[in-house]
Design a protein around this motif. Structure first.
Motif, mmCIF file in Angstrom:
data_model
loop_
_atom_site.group_PDB
_atom_site.id
_atom_site.type_symbol
_atom_site.label_atom_id
_atom_site.label_comp_id
_atom_site.label_asym_id
_atom_site.label_seq_id
_atom_site.Cartn_x
_atom_site.Cartn_y
_atom_site.Cartn_z
ATOM 1 N N ALA A 67 0.832 -1.211 0.000
ATOM 2 C CA ALA A 67 0.000 0.000 0.000
ATOM 3 C C ALA A 67 0.865 1.260 0.000
ATOM 4 C CB ALA A 67 -0.932 -0.009 1.209
ATOM 5 N N LEU A 68 1.965 1.246 0.774
ATOM 6 C CA LEU A 68 2.869 2.393 0.796
ATOM 7 C C LEU A 68 3.532 2.593 -0.562
ATOM 8 C CD1 LEU A 68 4.542 1.958 4.314
ATOM 9 C CD2 LEU A 68 2.915 3.727 3.628
ATOM 10 N N SER A 69 3.775 1.485 -1.286
ATOM 11 C CA SER A 69 4.331 1.601 -2.634
ATOM 12 C C SER A 69 3.353 2.327 -3.559
ATOM 13 C CB SER A 69 4.638 0.217 -3.211
ATOM 14 O OG SER A 69 5.765 -0.350 -2.580
ATOM 15 N N TYR A 70 2.073 1.972 -3.464
ATOM 16 C CA TYR A 70 1.074 2.647 -4.300
ATOM 17 C C TYR A 70 0.954 4.120 -3.912
ATOM 18 C CZ TYR A 70 -0.420 -1.612 -6.622
ATOM 19 O OH TYR A 70 -0.448 -2.734 -7.407
ATOM 20 N N TRP A 71 1.111 4.429 -2.629
ATOM 21 C CA TRP A 71 1.110 5.824 -2.190
ATOM 22 C C TRP A 71 2.257 6.570 -2.878
ATOM 23 C CZ3 TRP A 71 3.345 10.108 -0.420
ATOM 24 C CH2 TRP A 71 2.568 11.062 0.241
ATOM 25 N N SER A 72 3.449 5.950 -2.862
ATOM 26 C CA SER A 72 4.618 6.570 -3.492
ATOM 27 C C SER A 72 4.431 6.717 -4.993
ATOM 28 C CB SER A 72 5.875 5.729 -3.207
ATOM 29 O OG SER A 72 6.146 5.666 -1.825
ATOM 30 N N ILE A 73 3.833 5.693 -5.628
ATOM 31 C CA ILE A 73 3.582 5.769 -7.069
ATOM 32 C C ILE A 73 2.647 6.935 -7.385
ATOM 33 C CG2 ILE A 73 2.386 4.600 -8.975
ATOM 34 C CD1 ILE A 73 3.555 1.957 -7.879
ATOM 35 N N GLY A 74 1.608 7.107 -6.562
ATOM 36 C CA GLY A 74 0.687 8.220 -6.772
ATOM 37 C C GLY A 74 1.382 9.564 -6.650
ATOM 38 N N ALA A 75 2.246 9.697 -5.627
ATOM 39 C CA ALA A 75 2.932 10.972 -5.397
ATOM 40 C C ALA A 75 3.967 11.254 -6.485
ATOM 41 C CB ALA A 75 3.587 10.967 -4.023
ATOM 42 N N PHE A 76 4.897 10.310 -6.702
ATOM 43 C CA PHE A 76 5.953 10.530 -7.691
ATOM 44 C C PHE A 76 5.409 10.511 -9.110
ATOM 45 C CE2 PHE A 76 8.687 9.067 -4.137
ATOM 46 C CZ PHE A 76 9.601 10.111 -4.137
ATOM 47 N N GLY A 77 4.449 9.606 -9.367
ATOM 48 C CA GLY A 77 3.850 9.544 -10.700
ATOM 49 C C GLY A 77 3.106 10.819 -11.038
ATOM 50 N N GLY A 78 2.367 11.339 -10.061
ATOM 51 C CA GLY A 78 1.652 12.591 -10.272
ATOM 52 C C GLY A 78 2.593 13.738 -10.551
ATOM 53 N N THR A 79 3.695 13.806 -9.784
ATOM 54 C CA THR A 79 4.679 14.864 -9.987
ATOM 55 C C THR A 79 5.297 14.784 -11.376
ATOM 56 O OG1 THR A 79 5.209 14.844 -7.634
ATOM 57 C CG2 THR A 79 6.803 15.881 -9.086
ATOM 58 N N GLY A 80 5.675 13.558 -11.764
ATOM 59 C CA GLY A 80 6.321 13.380 -13.058
ATOM 60 C C GLY A 80 5.418 13.695 -14.235
ATOM 61 N N LEU A 81 4.121 13.467 -14.065
ATOM 62 C CA LEU A 81 3.175 13.686 -15.163
ATOM 63 C C LEU A 81 2.582 15.095 -15.179
ATOM 64 C CD1 LEU A 81 1.117 10.356 -15.253
ATOM 65 C CD2 LEU A 81 2.650 11.217 -17.030
ATOM 66 N N SER A 82 2.717 15.823 -14.060
ATOM 67 C CA SER A 82 1.970 17.082 -13.925
ATOM 68 C C SER A 82 2.300 18.096 -15.021
ATOM 69 C CB SER A 82 2.219 17.703 -12.539
ATOM 70 O OG SER A 82 3.587 18.040 -12.379
ATOM 71 N N SER A 83 3.581 18.229 -15.365
ATOM 72 C CA SER A 83 3.964 19.215 -16.379
ATOM 73 C C SER A 83 3.376 18.852 -17.743
ATOM 74 C CB SER A 83 5.486 19.303 -16.470
ATOM 75 O OG SER A 83 5.873 20.244 -17.444
ATOM 76 N N PHE A 84 3.543 17.589 -18.158
ATOM 77 C CA PHE A 84 3.013 17.140 -19.448
ATOM 78 C C PHE A 84 1.486 17.213 -19.466
ATOM 79 C CE2 PHE A 84 1.244 13.680 -22.003
ATOM 80 C CZ PHE A 84 1.757 13.994 -23.253
ATOM 81 N N PHE A 85 0.872 16.737 -18.380
ATOM 82 C CA PHE A 85 -0.590 16.715 -18.275
ATOM 83 C C PHE A 85 -1.163 18.131 -18.350
ATOM 84 C CE2 PHE A 85 -4.153 17.268 -15.276
ATOM 85 C CZ PHE A 85 -5.111 16.483 -15.888
ATOM 86 N N ALA A 86 -0.560 19.057 -17.601
ATOM 87 C CA ALA A 86 -1.059 20.432 -17.579
ATOM 88 C C ALA A 86 -0.934 21.080 -18.945
ATOM 89 C CB ALA A 86 -0.289 21.249 -16.537
ATOM 90 N N GLY A 87 0.214 20.864 -19.598
ATOM 91 C CA GLY A 87 0.411 21.445 -20.916
ATOM 92 C C GLY A 87 -0.590 20.923 -21.928
ATOM 93 N N ALA A 88 -0.853 19.617 -21.877
ATOM 94 C CA ALA A 88 -1.794 19.010 -22.827
ATOM 95 C C ALA A 88 -3.213 19.517 -22.583
ATOM 96 C CB ALA A 88 -1.746 17.489 -22.703
ATOM 97 N N MET A 89 -3.644 19.542 -21.318
ATOM 98 C CA MET A 89 -5.002 19.989 -21.000
ATOM 99 C C MET A 89 -5.188 21.458 -21.362
ATOM 100 S SD MET A 89 -6.792 17.429 -19.677
ATOM 101 C CE MET A 89 -8.039 18.028 -18.532
ATOM 102 N N ALA A 90 -4.201 22.291 -21.011
ATOM 103 C CA ALA A 90 -4.304 23.727 -21.274
ATOM 104 C C ALA A 90 -4.277 24.026 -22.774
ATOM 105 C CB ALA A 90 -3.175 24.468 -20.566
#
Length: 466
Positions: free
Chosen positions: A137-160
């Motif tokens: 469960a802690l691994s999935y927590w880390s995946i959510g945090a790090f995965g979200g951070t890594g995708l945020s720039s690309f995701f924001a640019g695409a949505m905007a």
């Protein structure tokens, strides 16, 4: 799962937790990449936009430990629900009008939401899962945090670009509502204590002033000058607050933070190593600056070069989790940052020709991401598993505050070194190389923190008994 939640689906709970933490790591952090769009919508100055970008992280860092303390006393599930409601309110404040005041208030509310969500959800994992399932469960927590951070720039640019920047926060509201629905009927922890009438409000106030002062120095010092009057005054205030807080809390029967936490060597080692490893966030910022300024790549091309970091990190996170059972947490917490430091060192080879440097940088990104992924779950597990259950909220708040301040410190140090060297007349290549070498040294200090402070046998024993 524990007896307390035997009738509640573990996968349902994990989905709710991951959706909850994405409200910060993916959605609220997207502001880093949509500044021009925000300025155009609100017809405001770049300074206001910059404040709105950094405001959420600042509020999160300042109030995370406070929120963790409240989650221990009022209930982790209750606080998570409150945080999700705050996330919805904050998102609405950003998109319902073009008012600058609502923009800034919305970013503050998003920061408070994130400050509550992180320690509360970590505490839920610790309380509602046991043994190997807790590590998973802690691994999935880390995946959510790090995965979200890594995708945020690309995701924001695409949505905007293809829809609108407001659609980012419409989606955040939808996922927050889904998380609230999934958390419906989740029982509260049996460890919740009624709020004490003797709550340490003075200790809380001193602590908030202490963290706010050092947060401002770390995030703004390189902009207003490390030796400027505000920076020096706030630095002195920080050290005064440390002394006063320590003396005051020792005299309290029910202190805001139990100072016994800081006698726990595994916990202190994990917090310090986590702080130093998260200075690597500054490496990502520096790499984007160098790739665009030195290599003349576009923002999209620079972002593509860091994708191996994200992919490798997400692939290796589960490996870090599995290594705990076989080798103990300490080994991964030492080996992981070594690979991270190696990856950053490869970034410093800016004297290579452009084609060769890009190849070396891609290899560096793989090492950087792999090392960080290997470190993530063992570090979080060490901080949680070696702390008394009734203090996990505040302990995880301190741990994640270390992540936030470490990232801010890394960005401030490395970008100020980079710009300072260029302003002195040196080349972009020299500035980039020195900045990356400094980043390497900071992460190596994290290796030493794990190796020298954390006792190997003690960690193995506690993880097995938990």
């Amino acid at each position: 799962m524990t007896e307390n939640t035997k009738n509640f689906s573990g996968s349902k709970l994990l989905t709710a937790i991951v959706l909850s933490i994405l409200t910060y790591w993916l959605f609220a952090q997207s502001f880093l990449n949509i500044g021009p769009k925000i300025q155009s919508t609100f017809s405001t100055s770049p300074d206001i936009v910059n404040i709105s970008i950094s405001l959420t992280s600042f509020v999160t860092g300042v109030f995370m430990v406070v929120a963790g303390n409240f989650s221990d006393k009022l209930g982790k599930v209750k606080m998570t629900r409150i945080a999700l409601i705050l996330s919805i309110i904050g998102s609405l404040m950003l998109i319902i009008s073009g008012n600058v005041v609502l923009l800034l208030m919305g970013r503050v509310v998003q920061g408070l939401s994130a400050a509550i969500i992180m320690p509360a959800t970590i505490s839920i994992v610790n309380e509602f899962f046991e043994g190997d399932e807790r590590q998973k469960a802690l691994s999935y927590w880390s995946i959510g945090a790090f995965g979200g951070t890594g995708l945020s720039s690309f995701f924001a640019g695409a949505m905007a670009t293809f829809i609108s920047w407001q659609s980012i926060f419409v989606l955040s509201i939808i996922l927050s509502l889904l998380a609230l629905f999934l958390l419906n009927n989740l029982p509260e922890s049996k460890l919740v204590k009624s709020a004490s009438n003797q709550f340490d409000y003075i200790g809380l106030t001193i602590f908030v002033i202490m963290i706010a002062s050092i947060s401002f120095v770390i995030t703004q010092g390189y902009k207003i000058g490390w030796l400027s009057s505000p920076t020096l005054i706030l630095s002195v205030l920080f050290f005064i607050c440390i002394f006063v807080f320590y003396k005051f809390e020792k005299s309290k029967r029910t202190p805001f933070i139990d100072l016994e936490l800081f006698k726990n060597r595994p916990y202190i080692g994990a917090v310090l190593a986590n702080f130093l490893l998260n200075t690597g966030v500054g490496v990502i910022a520096l790499f984007n600056m160098y790739a665009q300024g030195g290599l003349k790549l576009s923002a999209f091309q620079a972002g593509m070069l860091t994708l191996p970091y994200l992919i490798t990190l997400l692939l290796v996170v589960r490996l870090g989790e599995k290594s705990i059972k076989r080798f103990g947490a300490k080994r991964a917490m030492v080996i992981g940052p070594i690979f991270t430091a190696l990856g950053i060192l490869l970034f410093s080879f800016t004297f290579f020709d452009k084609p060769l440097y890009i190849i070396v940088a891609l290899i560096g990104a793989v090492c950087f991401g792999g090392g960080t992924g290997l470190f993530a779950t063992p570090a979080l597990s060490t901080a949680v598993s070696t702390t008394p259950a009734e203090k996990v909220g505040v302990a995880s708040g301190i741990f994640k505050m270390g992540s936030t301040l470490g990232g801010a410190f890394g960005i401030a140090i490395m970008t100020s070194i980079f710009t300072g060297i260029i302003q002195s007349g040196r080349s972009v290549e020299t500035a980039g190389s020195i900045g990356f070498i400094v980043g390497t040294c900071l992460v190596i200090c994290g290796v030493l923190a794990s190796a020298l402070i954390i006792p190997t046998r003690k960690i193995k024993t506690r993880l097995k008994t938990n």
